[in-house]
Design a protein around this motif. Structure first.
Motif, short mmCIF file in Angstrom:
data_model
loop_
_atom_site.label_atom_id
_atom_site.label_comp_id
_atom_site.label_asym_id
_atom_site.label_seq_id
_atom_site.Cartn_x
_atom_site.Cartn_y
_atom_site.Cartn_z
N ARG A 195 -1.49 -5.92 -17.39
CA ARG A 195 -1.95 -5.06 -18.56
C ARG A 195 -3.38 -4.40 -18.12
NH1 ARG A 195 -2.08 -7.84 -24.41
NH2 ARG A 195 -4.09 -8.55 -23.65
N ASP A 196 -4.08 -5.03 -17.48
CA ASP A 196 -5.43 -4.58 -17.46
C ASP A 196 -5.36 -3.61 -16.26
OD1 ASP A 196 -6.46 -6.24 -19.32
OD2 ASP A 196 -7.26 -7.67 -18.03
N TYR A 197 -4.48 -3.89 -15.28
CA TYR A 197 -4.29 -2.93 -14.16
C TYR A 197 -3.72 -1.78 -14.58
CZ TYR A 197 -2.75 -1.45 -9.42
OH TYR A 197 -2.58 -0.47 -8.53
N GLN A 198 -2.80 -1.63 -15.63
CA GLN A 198 -2.13 -0.41 -16.09
C GLN A 198 -3.35 0.29 -17.00
OE1 GLN A 198 1.15 -2.40 -18.05
NE2 GLN A 198 2.52 -1.36 -16.58
N ALA A 199 -4.05 -0.43 -17.50
CA ALA A 199 -5.01 0.08 -18.53
C ALA A 199 -6.24 0.82 -17.59
CB ALA A 199 -5.79 -0.63 -19.30
N ARG A 200 -6.41 0.30 -16.53
CA ARG A 200 -7.50 1.02 -15.72
C ARG A 200 -6.87 2.43 -15.04
NH1 ARG A 200 -7.83 -4.38 -13.55
NH2 ARG A 200 -7.18 -3.91 -11.53
N HIS A 201 -5.71 2.18 -14.92
CA HIS A 201 -5.13 3.48 -14.43
C HIS A 201 -4.71 4.53 -15.21
CE1 HIS A 201 -5.28 2.45 -10.09
NE2 HIS A 201 -5.15 0.95 -10.32
N GLY A 202 -4.59 4.28 -16.49
CA GLY A 202 -4.22 4.98 -17.64
C GLY A 202 -2.84 4.95 -17.86
N TRP A 203 -1.93 4.17 -17.33
CA TRP A 203 -0.55 3.85 -17.22
C TRP A 203 -0.34 3.27 -18.70
CZ3 TRP A 203 -0.56 1.35 -11.90
CH2 TRP A 203 -0.84 2.43 -10.96
N THR A 204 0.70 3.88 -19.35
CA THR A 204 1.17 3.39 -20.83
C THR A 204 2.25 2.89 -20.86
OG1 THR A 204 1.74 5.66 -21.60
CG2 THR A 204 -0.61 4.92 -22.08
N SER A 205 3.24 2.79 -19.88
CA SER A 205 4.59 2.14 -19.67
C SER A 205 4.88 1.81 -18.53
CB SER A 205 5.28 3.25 -20.40
OG SER A 205 5.60 4.29 -19.48
N GLY A 206 5.80 1.01 -18.64
CA GLY A 206 6.44 0.53 -17.27
C GLY A 206 6.87 1.57 -16.24
N ASP A 207 7.56 2.69 -16.90
CA ASP A 207 7.96 3.86 -16.25
C ASP A 207 7.00 4.45 -15.49
OD1 ASP A 207 10.60 3.35 -16.65
OD2 ASP A 207 10.83 4.54 -18.55
N GLN A 208 5.85 4.60 -16.31
CA GLN A 208 4.81 5.36 -15.80
C GLN A 208 4.19 4.50 -14.46
OE1 GLN A 208 1.53 6.13 -18.42
NE2 GLN A 208 2.65 7.99 -19.23
N THR A 209 4.17 3.20 -14.72
CA THR A 209 3.77 2.35 -13.51
C THR A 209 4.51 2.35 -11.98
OG1 THR A 209 2.81 0.98 -15.16
CG2 THR A 209 2.85 0.03 -12.94
N ARG A 210 5.87 2.36 -12.60
CA ARG A 210 6.70 2.42 -11.30
C ARG A 210 6.64 3.65 -10.68
NH1 ARG A 210 9.25 -1.23 -14.90
NH2 ARG A 210 10.23 0.59 -16.22
N GLU A 211 6.61 4.82 -11.55
CA GLU A 211 6.35 6.27 -10.95
C GLU A 211 5.21 6.34 -9.86
OE1 GLU A 211 6.10 10.96 -12.29
OE2 GLU A 211 6.62 9.43 -13.83
N ALA A 212 4.18 5.84 -10.59
CA ALA A 212 2.92 5.75 -9.46
C ALA A 212 3.08 5.01 -8.37
CB ALA A 212 1.83 5.30 -10.46
N LEU A 213 3.71 3.78 -8.28
CA LEU A 213 3.75 2.97 -7.30
C LEU A 213 5.11 3.29 -6.33
CD1 LEU A 213 3.11 -0.36 -8.95
CD2 LEU A 213 1.54 1.13 -7.52
N ALA A 214 6.01 4.29 -6.82
CA ALA A 214 6.90 4.45 -6.12
C ALA A 214 6.95 5.09 -4.57
CB ALA A 214 7.90 5.97 -6.78
N PRO A 215 5.99 5.71 -4.21
CA PRO A 215 5.80 5.88 -2.79
C PRO A 215 5.68 4.53 -1.95
CG PRO A 215 4.60 7.50 -3.91
CD PRO A 215 4.80 6.71 -4.92
N GLN A 216 5.02 3.60 -2.46
CA GLN A 216 4.91 2.39 -1.85
C GLN A 216 6.28 1.77 -1.66
OE1 GLN A 216 1.29 -0.39 -2.79
NE2 GLN A 216 0.67 1.69 -4.11
N MET A 217 6.88 1.82 -2.90
CA MET A 217 8.09 1.02 -3.09
C MET A 217 9.34 1.72 -2.16
SD MET A 217 9.72 -1.39 -4.45
CE MET A 217 9.00 -2.21 -6.10
N ARG A 218 9.13 2.88 -2.15
CA ARG A 218 10.29 3.53 -1.25
C ARG A 218 10.12 3.25 0.21
NH1 ARG A 218 9.64 8.14 -5.04
NH2 ARG A 218 8.16 9.11 -3.71
N TYR A 219 8.83 3.06 0.50
CA TYR A 219 8.40 2.72 2.04
C TYR A 219 9.07 1.20 2.23
CZ TYR A 219 6.54 0.85 6.18
OH TYR A 219 6.30 0.37 7.39
N LEU A 220 8.52 0.44 1.20
CA LEU A 220 9.01 -0.89 1.48
C LEU A 220 10.47 -1.13 1.55
CD1 LEU A 220 6.27 -2.74 -0.71
CD2 LEU A 220 6.48 -2.81 1.75
#
Length: 248
Positions: free
Chosen positions: A180-205
């Protein structure tokens, strides 16, 4: 030659009274309105509003309107202050009077503790001894221990079970608070926003082909953001394991 004034308890070699003993003693006529209850309430307010790191003796004195050294006449340092804070918020933990089965007691304690930690996230960084050794926490622990002991378990097994459940609760809640703190620091308000922001890393992995089971989870899971369900499911797995291992 002047003789230094001895502190309370030194004449007889007795230990100084603990924080909780001092709280339960009849209060003398106060010279000021400062009390341990006021100190605890003010410290909790600061921590809830500004974070645990903001709770310092100087900040506390400012909020209470007293000299910085005044609080030291009531608490011996940060450990005392943390303990007062933990005890105050933990008064909200109340196992239902009708609950006697060990599983009902421990499950109620666990679910309430998660909610308490989410409401007071500074609890996630408190030292474990401070969290456990307060009257309010001990009262709840006593209910859990006695419910387990009623099945004839030995003292070591009873405590090991309580600690296993407590470790799960605190570990899961700490992880949830950290996310929750990590999302707040980045301004992500939902799980979808978090996954979208981390998508490049996830796609590579995922493209490496090394994590097929995790990929199945990423593509097929439907409760990724349901933290309450995830916590309750994991908790029931722990309690199921306890019950099967001990035959209770």
């Amino acid at each position: 030659m002047a003789v230094a004034k001895k502190k309370e308890g030194e004449e007889s070699g007795a230990e100084a009274p603990s924080l909780w003993e001092r709280m339960e003693r009849p209060a003398p006529a106060p010279r000021t309105s400062l009390t341990l209850e006021r100190i605890a309430a003010a410290a909790v307010e600061i921590a809830d509003e500004e974070g645990g790191a903001a709770v310092t003796m100087r900040r506390l004195a400012t909020k209470l309107g007293v000299a910085p050294m005044a609080a030291y006449r009531h608490v011996n340092g940060k450990d005392d202050l943390w303990a007062l804070m933990i005890d105050r918020v933990s008064r909200e933990l109340t196992v239902p009077d009708g609950a006697t089965d060990w599983r009902d007691v421990l499950r109620s304690y666990a679910l309430q503790t998660r909610e308490l930690m989410l409401a007071h996230p500074w609890m996630a960084v408190m030292p474990t001894p401070v969290i456990m050794l307060t009257p309010s926490r001990m009262a709840v622990a006593e209910r859990g221990l006695s419910a387990l002991a009623a099945h004839g378990l030995d003292a070591d097994a009873v405590m090991a079970v309580l600690r296993a459940v407590t470790s799960f609760v605190h570990g899961a809640a700490q992880t949830e608070i950290a996310l929750r703190d990590y999302q707040a620091r980045h301004g992500w308000t939902s799980g979808d926003q978090t996954r979208e922001a981390l998508a490049p890393q996830m796609r590579y992995l995922m493209s490496t082909g090394r994590y097929p089971t995790f990929e199945q989870y990423a593509l097929g899971a439907s409760r990724k953001d349901d933290r309450a369900w995830e916590f309750a499911f994991g908790l029931d797995c722990v309690l199921d394991g306890v019950g099967q291992r001990l035959g209770i």
